[in-house]
Scaffold this active site. Structure first.
Site, mmCIF file in Angstrom:
data_model
loop_
_atom_site.group_PDB
_atom_site.id
_atom_site.type_symbol
_atom_site.label_atom_id
_atom_site.label_comp_id
_atom_site.label_asym_id
_atom_site.label_seq_id
_atom_site.Cartn_x
_atom_site.Cartn_y
_atom_site.Cartn_z
ATOM 1 N N HIS A 140 0.854 -1.201 0.000
ATOM 2 C CA HIS A 140 0.000 0.000 0.000
ATOM 3 C C HIS A 140 0.878 1.234 0.000
ATOM 4 O O HIS A 140 1.890 1.271 0.702
ATOM 5 C CB HIS A 140 -0.915 -0.011 1.236
ATOM 6 C CG HIS A 140 -2.070 0.917 1.089
ATOM 7 N ND1 HIS A 140 -1.960 2.261 1.345
ATOM 8 C CD2 HIS A 140 -3.349 0.693 0.693
ATOM 9 C CE1 HIS A 140 -3.148 2.832 1.122
ATOM 10 N NE2 HIS A 140 -3.999 1.902 0.725
ATOM 11 N N ASP A 189 -7.618 -4.679 -0.555
ATOM 12 C CA ASP A 189 -8.163 -5.381 -1.735
ATOM 13 C C ASP A 189 -7.853 -6.875 -1.649
ATOM 14 O O ASP A 189 -8.705 -7.726 -1.933
ATOM 15 C CB ASP A 189 -7.524 -4.856 -3.034
ATOM 16 C CG ASP A 189 -8.021 -3.473 -3.425
ATOM 17 O OD1 ASP A 189 -8.605 -2.791 -2.572
ATOM 18 O OD2 ASP A 189 -7.803 -3.083 -4.587
#
Ligand code: LMR
Length: 251
Positions: A140, A189
């Site tokens: 991320h 995700d």
């Protein structure tokens, strides 16, 4: 029946009657939560309580990420021109795809390939890295330890959904770290993808969960842009500050 007659299995409509997947809407109302009814309409059956809870957590996890993501910036930019809510919302949703919020579908395909194809995770990761292919659902740009992933996996364990797909996601993260010498943890995700695989959703519906979750967040940003900001302002993607209520502890 005309020659263009067609059928749908989703909702029966009759005068004064709406029946979703076999359940009257007025009987669902007040009895089942929105996440449970999302499961019903997508899967065709009502979920048990623990499934409803994990769907709920998936949706809450992705409701907003401040003014940082491309979808929010797109929605705010469109709203700043005086465009109506539906246009700004559509623009925001169009900015959700494989690098932002939309890695779920591809991550699901990858976890299925590993689990259903009986792949050796380390070999699979080595191959991907060697061929410079994206491994979806890891790392991320903002968080080193995304609180959403930790909580989703904790809930998956508590509710009995931490099966072979969740294990595969964790093993891929470990293999990436071992091979690259760099930590690229499972991101939100990736966590959603692994859990949706456990729930036997098809990958084609994966990104829909992020879109459904992020819609209220985008609407809040659009409304704030329309009501608090000057039209056509320069929207700085980085130089912005949170001035809302102070943090409240829910533990
Ligand atoms: C989000 O939830 O929108 C973020 O994880 C996206 C990002 O990369 O900031």
């Amino acid at each position: 029946m005309g020659e263009n007659h067609w059928t749908t299995e989703i909702t029966k409509i009759e005068p004064n009657k709406i029946v979703v997947r076999g359940y009257r809407i007025d009987q669902l109302m007040g009895k089942y939560s929105f996440p449970q009814v999302i499961y019903l309409i997508l899967k065709g059956e009502l979920p048990d309580e623990r499934t409803g809870k994990i769907i709920d957590a998936i949706l809450v996890s992705s409701v907003d990420h401040g003014a940082t993501p491309p979808s929010t910036l797109a929605a705010r930019t469109i709203a700043s021109t005086g465009s109506p809510l539906n246009a700004a919302l559509a623009g925001g949703i169009l900015a959700i795809y494989k690098y932002h919020g939309g890695a779920i579908e591809n991550a699901m395909r990858q976890f299925k390939e590993i689990v259903e194809g009986g792949k050796d995770v380390r070999q699979w990761v080595e191959e991907k890295l060697k061929n410079k292919q994206i491994i979806y659902g890891f790392g991320h740009r903002y968080h080193k330890n995304d609180p959403r992933t930790a909580r989703l996996f904790q809930m998956a364990e508590e509710l009995g959904f931490a099966g072979e797909y969740v294990r595969a996601a964790r093993e891929v993260a470990s293999a990436i770290e071992e091979i690259k010498g760099k930590r690229l943890p499972v991101n939100v995700d990736g966590a959603i993808a692994a859990i949706l695989c456990e729930l036997e959703f098809p990958p084609e519906l994966g990104n829909a969960f992020f879109i459904m979750a992020r819609t209220p967040g985008l609407i809040a940003h659009i409304y704030e842009e329309q009501t608090r900001m000057k039209p056509m302002r320069k929207i700085d993607p980085v130089d912005h500050e949170y001035v809302g209520p102070p943090e409240k502890d829910l533990t």
